[in-house]
Design a protein around this motif. Sequence first.
Motif, PDB file in Angstrom:
ATOM      1  N   ILE A   1      30.045  40.749 -43.300  1.00  0.00           N
ATOM      2  CA  ILE A   1      30.111  42.127 -42.783  1.00  0.00           C
ATOM      3  C   ILE A   1      28.755  42.810 -42.947  1.00  0.00           C
ATOM      4  CG2 ILE A   1      31.148  44.397 -43.139  1.00  0.00           C
ATOM      5  CD1 ILE A   1      33.712  42.977 -43.982  1.00  0.00           C
ATOM      6  N   SER A   2      28.100  42.581 -44.091  1.00  0.00           N
ATOM      7  CA  SER A   2      26.786  43.191 -44.346  1.00  0.00           C
ATOM      8  C   SER A   2      25.754  42.717 -43.336  1.00  0.00           C
ATOM      9  CB  SER A   2      26.318  42.844 -45.768  1.00  0.00           C
ATOM     10  OG  SER A   2      27.216  43.352 -46.729  1.00  0.00           O
ATOM     11  N   GLU A   3      25.791  41.437 -43.023  1.00  0.00           N
ATOM     12  CA  GLU A   3      24.859  40.903 -42.026  1.00  0.00           C
ATOM     13  C   GLU A   3      25.013  41.634 -40.695  1.00  0.00           C
ATOM     14  OE1 GLU A   3      25.223  36.714 -41.600  1.00  0.00           O
ATOM     15  OE2 GLU A   3      25.144  36.324 -43.768  1.00  0.00           O
ATOM     16  N   LEU A   4      26.248  41.716 -40.250  1.00  0.00           N
ATOM     17  CA  LEU A   4      26.506  42.353 -38.958  1.00  0.00           C
ATOM     18  C   LEU A   4      26.204  43.842 -39.012  1.00  0.00           C
ATOM     19  CD1 LEU A   4      27.495  41.889 -36.093  1.00  0.00           C
ATOM     20  CD2 LEU A   4      29.824  42.313 -36.867  1.00  0.00           C
ATOM     21  N   LEU A   5      26.474  44.463 -40.166  1.00  0.00           N
ATOM     22  CA  LEU A   5      26.230  45.897 -40.304  1.00  0.00           C
ATOM     23  C   LEU A   5      24.738  46.209 -40.273  1.00  0.00           C
ATOM     24  CD1 LEU A   5      27.658  48.588 -40.709  1.00  0.00           C
ATOM     25  CD2 LEU A   5      27.476  48.259 -43.174  1.00  0.00           C
ATOM     26  N   ILE A   6      23.928  45.385 -40.933  1.00  0.00           N
ATOM     27  CA  ILE A   6      22.470  45.597 -40.921  1.00  0.00           C
ATOM     28  C   ILE A   6      21.914  45.468 -39.507  1.00  0.00           C
ATOM     29  CG2 ILE A   6      20.264  44.631 -41.685  1.00  0.00           C
ATOM     30  CD1 ILE A   6      21.698  43.830 -44.308  1.00  0.00           C
ATOM     31  N   VAL A   7      22.332  44.408 -38.817  1.00  0.00           N
ATOM     32  CA  VAL A   7      21.878  44.206 -37.432  1.00  0.00           C
ATOM     33  C   VAL A   7      22.347  45.359 -36.556  1.00  0.00           C
ATOM     34  CG1 VAL A   7      22.050  42.719 -35.398  1.00  0.00           C
ATOM     35  CG2 VAL A   7      21.825  41.696 -37.677  1.00  0.00           C
ATOM     36  N   SER A   8      23.595  45.789 -36.772  1.00  0.00           N
ATOM     37  CA  SER A   8      24.166  46.865 -35.946  1.00  0.00           C
ATOM     38  C   SER A   8      23.455  48.184 -36.170  1.00  0.00           C
ATOM     39  CB  SER A   8      25.662  47.022 -36.250  1.00  0.00           C
ATOM     40  OG  SER A   8      26.371  45.855 -35.916  1.00  0.00           O
TER      41      SER A   8
ATOM     42  N   LEU B   1      27.234  56.555 -35.235  1.00  0.00           N
ATOM     43  CA  LEU B   1      27.328  55.779 -36.478  1.00  0.00           C
ATOM     44  C   LEU B   1      28.773  55.394 -36.768  1.00  0.00           C
ATOM     45  CD1 LEU B   1      25.979  54.637 -39.010  1.00  0.00           C
ATOM     46  CD2 LEU B   1      26.289  56.879 -40.093  1.00  0.00           C
ATOM     47  N   GLY B   2      29.668  56.358 -36.550  1.00  0.00           N
ATOM     48  CA  GLY B   2      31.085  56.077 -36.765  1.00  0.00           C
ATOM     49  C   GLY B   2      31.598  54.993 -35.837  1.00  0.00           C
ATOM     50  N   LEU B   3      31.177  55.071 -34.567  1.00  0.00           N
ATOM     51  CA  LEU B   3      31.594  54.049 -33.606  1.00  0.00           C
ATOM     52  C   LEU B   3      30.987  52.693 -33.953  1.00  0.00           C
ATOM     53  CD1 LEU B   3      31.251  56.081 -30.269  1.00  0.00           C
ATOM     54  CD2 LEU B   3      33.370  55.385 -31.402  1.00  0.00           C
ATOM     55  N   GLY B   4      29.715  52.716 -34.451  1.00  0.00           N
ATOM     56  CA  GLY B   4      29.075  51.465 -34.836  1.00  0.00           C
ATOM     57  C   GLY B   4      29.783  50.794 -35.990  1.00  0.00           C
ATOM     58  N   VAL B   5      30.152  51.576 -36.984  1.00  0.00           N
ATOM     59  CA  VAL B   5      30.902  51.027 -38.121  1.00  0.00           C
ATOM     60  C   VAL B   5      32.249  50.487 -37.661  1.00  0.00           C
ATOM     61  CG1 VAL B   5      32.029  51.621 -40.306  1.00  0.00           C
ATOM     62  CG2 VAL B   5      29.744  52.524 -39.792  1.00  0.00           C
ATOM     63  N   MET B   6      32.894  51.230 -36.754  1.00  0.00           N
ATOM     64  CA  MET B   6      34.191  50.779 -36.244  1.00  0.00           C
ATOM     65  C   MET B   6      34.055  49.447 -35.510  1.00  0.00           C
ATOM     66  SD  MET B   6      36.706  52.674 -33.511  1.00  0.00           S
ATOM     67  CE  MET B   6      35.600  52.298 -32.152  1.00  0.00           C
ATOM     68  N   LEU B   7      33.038  49.349 -34.634  1.00  0.00           N
ATOM     69  CA  LEU B   7      32.819  48.093 -33.916  1.00  0.00           C
ATOM     70  C   LEU B   7      32.486  46.950 -34.879  1.00  0.00           C
ATOM     71  CD1 LEU B   7      30.735  49.088 -30.750  1.00  0.00           C
ATOM     72  CD2 LEU B   7      33.069  48.235 -30.830  1.00  0.00           C
ATOM     73  N   THR B   8      31.698  47.264 -35.907  1.00  0.00           N
ATOM     74  CA  THR B   8      31.335  46.235 -36.890  1.00  0.00           C
ATOM     75  C   THR B   8      32.567  45.697 -37.602  1.00  0.00           C
ATOM     76  OG1 THR B   8      29.171  47.271 -37.247  1.00  0.00           O
ATOM     77  CG2 THR B   8      29.962  45.769 -38.954  1.00  0.00           C
ATOM     78  N   LEU B   9      33.434  46.601 -38.012  1.00  0.00           N
ATOM     79  CA  LEU B   9      34.653  46.189 -38.708  1.00  0.00           C
ATOM     80  C   LEU B   9      35.576  45.386 -37.806  1.00  0.00           C
ATOM     81  CD1 LEU B   9      35.420  49.427 -40.756  1.00  0.00           C
ATOM     82  CD2 LEU B   9      34.435  47.275 -41.585  1.00  0.00           C
ATOM     83  N   ILE B  10      35.673  45.849 -36.527  1.00  0.00           N
ATOM     84  CA  ILE B  10      36.547  45.129 -35.593  1.00  0.00           C
ATOM     85  C   ILE B  10      36.014  43.718 -35.343  1.00  0.00           C
ATOM     86  CG2 ILE B  10      37.361  45.034 -33.208  1.00  0.00           C
ATOM     87  CD1 ILE B  10      37.482  48.082 -33.246  1.00  0.00           C
ATOM     88  N   SER B  11      34.701  43.630 -35.033  1.00  0.00           N
ATOM     89  CA  SER B  11      34.120  42.317 -34.750  1.00  0.00           C
ATOM     90  C   SER B  11      34.067  41.442 -36.001  1.00  0.00           C
ATOM     91  CB  SER B  11      32.715  42.479 -34.166  1.00  0.00           C
ATOM     92  OG  SER B  11      31.898  43.221 -35.055  1.00  0.00           O
TER      93      SER B  11
END
Length: 492
Positions: free
Chosen positions: A377-384, A461-471
């Motif tokens: 999740i951290s990997e994807l969150l940093i990239v996102s 930012l909220g949408l990015g976190v949401m997409l990160t969690l979903i993906s």
Amino acid sequence: MYILKNAITSITRNIGRNLLIGIIVVVISASCAVTLAIRNSANSLIESYESKYEVTATIGINRESMRNEMKFDKDMSSSDRENQKENMMDIFNTASKITVEEIEDYADSKYVKDYFYEISVGVSSDDIEKVSISSSSNNNKNPNAGMGRGPGRENFQNINNGDFTLIGYSTISSMNDFISGKYTITDGNIDEDFESDTCVINSELASMNDIEVGDEVIFYNPNEEDDTITLKVTGIFEETSDNSDAMGMFTTSANNIITNAKVVNDFTSLNEDISKSVTPTFILTSKDVIEDFESEIKEKGLNEYLSLSTNLDEVENSTKTISNVKTFATTFLIITLIIGAIVLFVINMINIRERKYEIGVLRTIGMKKSLLSLQFISELLIVSLISLLLGAGIGAMSSMPISNYLLESEIKNAEEDRNKIGENFGRPGMKDFDNINGMVNVNTFDSIDAVVDLTVLLELLGLGVMLTLISSSASMISIQRFSPLTILKERS
């Protein structure tokens, strides 16, 4: 810290894959930034203009109530029918005789911000000859005919007979015939001093009597010729042809003399027996007080044959174009998020399958499933996050031109309408109609200031976190299902 360090190491080790994810997130975030900026700005415009757009209420004849009273029996004699008609005419005249004092009483309400009115009276003149041919002559018997200002306007026909109808407006805001373009000044203008003894007349009347701008005309009370008033003609107007009398060669406003309310009030003060017609318009504090205001004026004695009508439909339709843009932006945002979530989910599924052996090794050496999931999740969150910032920057640069391109046609039409109103008053470029019933302000916005501000960034930012969690759910599900020993056996 170990998880974060490991996540950064993994990102740098798999540049190609993370670059692909980053590009996808940049595209998604840029699209979302644009749509969020447009949506939020459109929403702000709607709220702003609805608060500025004046909700107006006008008192007019209640036709339905009048019709209910006017019932004729087929067995009724002709004399009874005539009596019924006379009774109804008495009721009509009584109901329509609203006074300025009553208007001021109704306007003295917490629900009213401001008010204006039109006052009309029949006058005659020896200086000019009335327009009278075919059915146009009938208009002089009902001098208010063709004045057409708001619901119930045509009903107040109780003014004294005269060759001409002297119409006084209390403010420039009440001159709806000019605002709407029904009347247009073709020579001169409407005097800026809205209390002077001036008037504008119909071009047909001016042509018939060889009247020019600057001439003075004396009018008098048809029932008392000693009651006179002298008005200077400052403008000549035309009525659009589609409002002309179909059975005559002249427009219905040919014998209308348009001035300000002070002139008419001064004239009617000369003789208390002069019959006049007053049409009020109240500017309400909001659309939510319409019923309360109607109840209040009824308690104050509003005649049962009069009713309140409003421009609420116009208010709700005034921001229709902006609302359509907002709806489009919202729909586009939802579609973008759904597609983006699906794409990222699929990429993450592929990513997990490619890194299955890595997962098996980390699980074998004792890393917990929760920590392993957190690393992915951290990997994807940093990239996102990095991609979100880039996308926000791109969105910030493109949001305003895109939003205004969507409104290009509306902006052009609004500007033309604004210029047209000034021309109708004979004063192109005039600025003192900026707040006419709120109508002009609502319809003449120059652009949508769709800016990627702090609000948009937080939403992004909220949408990015949401997409990160979903993906990332793909990795979490896979990690929970994978057996490290099975993975290592498959690898060997």
